[in-house]
Motif scaffolding. Structure first.
Motif, PDB file in Angstrom:
ATOM      1  N   SER A 131      39.076  82.805  82.828  1.00  0.00           N
ATOM      2  CA  SER A 131      37.710  82.836  83.350  1.00  0.00           C
ATOM      3  C   SER A 131      37.516  81.659  84.296  1.00  0.00           C
ATOM      4  O   SER A 131      37.817  80.513  83.940  1.00  0.00           O
ATOM      5  CB  SER A 131      36.689  82.755  82.211  1.00  0.00           C
ATOM      6  OG  SER A 131      36.811  83.867  81.354  1.00  0.00           O
ATOM      7  N   HIS A 162      30.510  77.411  98.223  1.00  0.00           N
ATOM      8  CA  HIS A 162      29.720  76.743  99.255  1.00  0.00           C
ATOM      9  C   HIS A 162      29.736  77.556 100.552  1.00  0.00           C
ATOM     10  O   HIS A 162      28.850  77.409 101.390  1.00  0.00           O
ATOM     11  CB  HIS A 162      30.287  75.351  99.534  1.00  0.00           C
ATOM     12  CG  HIS A 162      30.370  74.483  98.317  1.00  0.00           C
ATOM     13  ND1 HIS A 162      31.565  74.200  97.682  1.00  0.00           N
ATOM     14  CD2 HIS A 162      29.405  73.843  97.617  1.00  0.00           C
ATOM     15  CE1 HIS A 162      31.334  73.406  96.640  1.00  0.00           C
ATOM     16  NE2 HIS A 162      30.036  73.183  96.578  1.00  0.00           N
ATOM     17  N   SER A 209      31.128  78.118  91.893  1.00  0.00           N
ATOM     18  CA  SER A 209      30.079  78.582  92.790  1.00  0.00           C
ATOM     19  C   SER A 209      30.471  78.257  94.227  1.00  0.00           C
ATOM     20  O   SER A 209      30.771  77.100  94.547  1.00  0.00           O
ATOM     21  CB  SER A 209      28.744  77.906  92.454  1.00  0.00           C
ATOM     22  OG  SER A 209      28.346  78.241  91.137  1.00  0.00           O
ATOM     23  N   ALA A 236      30.730  87.685  91.144  1.00  0.00           N
ATOM     24  CA  ALA A 236      30.946  86.331  90.637  1.00  0.00           C
ATOM     25  C   ALA A 236      29.860  85.383  91.115  1.00  0.00           C
ATOM     26  O   ALA A 236      29.419  84.494  90.380  1.00  0.00           O
ATOM     27  CB  ALA A 236      32.315  85.827  91.077  1.00  0.00           C
ATOM     28  N   LEU A 237      29.420  85.565  92.353  1.00  0.00           N
ATOM     29  CA  LEU A 237      28.336  84.737  92.885  1.00  0.00           C
ATOM     30  C   LEU A 237      27.059  84.958  92.087  1.00  0.00           C
ATOM     31  O   LEU A 237      26.321  84.018  91.785  1.00  0.00           O
ATOM     32  CB  LEU A 237      28.114  85.081  94.359  1.00  0.00           C
ATOM     33  CG  LEU A 237      26.961  84.378  95.068  1.00  0.00           C
ATOM     34  CD1 LEU A 237      27.127  82.859  95.029  1.00  0.00           C
ATOM     35  CD2 LEU A 237      26.866  84.851  96.524  1.00  0.00           C
ATOM     36  N   GLU A 238      26.804  86.198  91.699  1.00  0.00           N
ATOM     37  CA  GLU A 238      25.594  86.526  90.946  1.00  0.00           C
ATOM     38  C   GLU A 238      25.666  86.022  89.512  1.00  0.00           C
ATOM     39  O   GLU A 238      24.697  85.463  88.979  1.00  0.00           O
ATOM     40  CB  GLU A 238      25.374  88.040  90.945  1.00  0.00           C
ATOM     41  CG  GLU A 238      24.150  88.481  90.150  1.00  0.00           C
ATOM     42  CD  GLU A 238      23.974  89.981  90.145  1.00  0.00           C
ATOM     43  OE1 GLU A 238      23.076  90.463  89.427  1.00  0.00           O
ATOM     44  OE2 GLU A 238      24.729  90.687  90.845  1.00  0.00           O
ATOM     45  N   LYS A 239      26.827  86.202  88.865  1.00  0.00           N
ATOM     46  CA  LYS A 239      26.961  85.884  87.443  1.00  0.00           C
ATOM     47  C   LYS A 239      27.434  84.465  87.183  1.00  0.00           C
ATOM     48  O   LYS A 239      27.306  83.949  86.061  1.00  0.00           O
ATOM     49  CB  LYS A 239      27.931  86.861  86.777  1.00  0.00           C
ATOM     50  CG  LYS A 239      27.518  88.320  86.869  1.00  0.00           C
ATOM     51  CD  LYS A 239      26.249  88.602  86.091  1.00  0.00           C
ATOM     52  CE  LYS A 239      25.926  90.078  86.074  1.00  0.00           C
ATOM     53  NZ  LYS A 239      24.706  90.378  85.308  1.00  0.00           N
ATOM     54  N   GLY A 240      28.035  83.832  88.183  1.00  0.00           N
ATOM     55  CA  GLY A 240      28.513  82.473  87.999  1.00  0.00           C
ATOM     56  C   GLY A 240      29.885  82.366  87.371  1.00  0.00           C
ATOM     57  O   GLY A 240      30.339  81.263  87.050  1.00  0.00           O
ATOM     58  N   VAL A 241      30.580  83.496  87.197  1.00  0.00           N
ATOM     59  CA  VAL A 241      31.913  83.471  86.594  1.00  0.00           C
ATOM     60  C   VAL A 241      32.682  84.701  87.067  1.00  0.00           C
ATOM     61  O   VAL A 241      32.088  85.745  87.354  1.00  0.00           O
ATOM     62  CB  VAL A 241      31.826  83.450  85.045  1.00  0.00           C
ATOM     63  CG1 VAL A 241      31.208  84.730  84.510  1.00  0.00           C
ATOM     64  CG2 VAL A 241      33.194  83.195  84.420  1.00  0.00           C
ATOM     65  N   SER A 249      34.751  79.639  86.527  1.00  0.00           N
ATOM     66  CA  SER A 249      33.353  79.370  86.841  1.00  0.00           C
ATOM     67  C   SER A 249      33.321  78.482  88.070  1.00  0.00           C
ATOM     68  O   SER A 249      33.539  77.272  87.980  1.00  0.00           O
ATOM     69  CB  SER A 249      32.657  78.688  85.656  1.00  0.00           C
ATOM     70  OG  SER A 249      32.660  79.528  84.520  1.00  0.00           O
ATOM     71  N   HIS A 295      29.797  89.735  82.076  1.00  0.00           N
ATOM     72  CA  HIS A 295      30.170  88.912  83.229  1.00  0.00           C
ATOM     73  C   HIS A 295      31.435  89.414  83.917  1.00  0.00           C
ATOM     74  O   HIS A 295      31.885  88.822  84.881  1.00  0.00           O
ATOM     75  CB  HIS A 295      30.388  87.462  82.793  1.00  0.00           C
ATOM     76  CG  HIS A 295      29.148  86.817  82.243  1.00  0.00           C
ATOM     77  ND1 HIS A 295      27.956  86.796  82.917  1.00  0.00           N
ATOM     78  CD2 HIS A 295      28.919  86.189  81.058  1.00  0.00           C
ATOM     79  CE1 HIS A 295      27.049  86.159  82.192  1.00  0.00           C
ATOM     80  NE2 HIS A 295      27.607  85.794  81.069  1.00  0.00           N
TER      81      HIS A 295
END
Length: 329
Positions: A121, A127, A125, A109-114, A123, A4
């Motif tokens: 770290s 908008h 997402s 980060a958008l792809e992995k969520g973190v 997390s 990640h």
């Protein structure tokens, strides 16, 4: 390596230490101001140690925020003021968490969520995503975004120098002088801004009848004397540090960045216009102009659509103009 982990550094650690070494007892040369759009009246603790533990391009509280914005970073000063005005008008949003790094780690980060920032770290997402049109086009192709709209653009590029211009730099010809060290975005980790600056410099050299191929080679490789130093990850923080510390003598940066640096560090920096004046730049055809686009990720959540509307409205456009940018033409 953590799967990640968003890629930040394109160069080896030893090379980075050599390029960005600043002997200041683990302190940054520049005392950057607070850049956080927060609701007033909150007495909350903060921690930071310049040089060792500093996250200048992550703003707000990701847990409390009801709006998350991922944005490219070089217009962060205008975005900060816009976020602050939006929060003033919409306190129910509680906070806005926004990141102002180059697009690559934010896309990851958008792809992995973190996103990992040092040992922290995050997390979150988004908008809203803000960046060059070609970056947002990729989000449309991946069906993460329906469409996007240009809301601002740069006003060309200038030469950033130390206060008093000790090397007497007056234009593109000085980039070819012996003994001049150039600072520029990293061609791997900040490809978009590197291309803007390198293409502009090469085009200006061609206009002036200089050896543009030699300049192109120097910018890409550092040249035989290694007189080019590259930022590692975020040039709008690192390049001014390289100049302030004396590691570099000159850098091409966006006009709006130079305006920001000379406003917050008036005793440290100055800049040389490349067309027009300090107050009214008039970039010629050699300058590459960057347009900034905005789009919703998914439905934008409760506040995304309202924020996008604010950013394209008169108040935000006036804020961007006050920071040396302009509406798309």
């Amino acid at each position: 390596m953590n799967p990640h982990q968003a890629p930040h550094q394109a160069l080896g650690e030893a090379e980075l230490k050599e390029m960005t070494r600043v002997k200041t007892e683990n302190r940054s040369i520049l005392e950057w101001p607070q850049e956080a759009a927060r609701l007033p009246g909150r007495d909350e603790p903060s921690f930071g140690h310049a040089g060792g533990n500093l996250c200048l391009d992550f703003h707000g509280d990701p847990k409390r925020a009801r709006l998350v914005v991922f944005s490219d970073g070089n217009h962060h000063m205008a975005l900060e003021e816009c976020v602050s005005r939006f929060l003033d008008a919409n306190p129910e949003a509680q906070d806005v968490f926004y990141a102002t790094t180059p697009p690559a780690p934010l896309l990851a980060a958008l792809e992995k969520g973190v996103l990992h920032v040092g040992n922290l770290s995050i997390s979150a997402s988004p908008h809203i995503f803000i960046g060059p049109g070609e970056v947002l086009d990729r989000l449309v192709v991946r069906k993460l975004m329906e469409s996007h709209l240009a809301f601002a653009e740069s006003r060309g590029n200038v030469l950033l120098v130390r206060k008093g211009n000790p090397k007497g730099i007056g234009g593109i010809a000085d980039f070819m002088r012996d003994g001049i060290t150039i600072a520029i975005s990293n061609p791997e980790s900040e490809t978009a801004s590197f291309r803007v600056y390198a293409d502009t410099l090469v085009a200006l050299a061609e206009e002036a009848g200089l050896d543009s191929e030699a300049l192109k080679t120097r910018l890409s490789t550092g040249g035989e004397e290694n007189r080019v130093v590259f930022s590692a990850a975020i040039h709008h923080r690192e390049v001014p540090e390289l100049l302030a510390s004396g590691i570099a003598d000159v850098a091409m940066v966006y006009y709006h960045l130079a305006l920001r640096f000379t406003r917050i560090f008036p005793d440290v920096f100055d800049f040389v216009p490349l067309g027009g004046t300090r107050e009214e730049p008039k970039p010629g055809p050699a300058h590459r102009i960057t347009r900034y686009h905005i789009g919703l990720i998914g439905d934008g959540g409760d506040w995304g659509r309202g924020f996008a509307g604010f950013m394209t409205g008169d108040e935000a456009q006036g804020i961007y103009r006050s920071h040396g940018l302009r509406s798309p033409v």
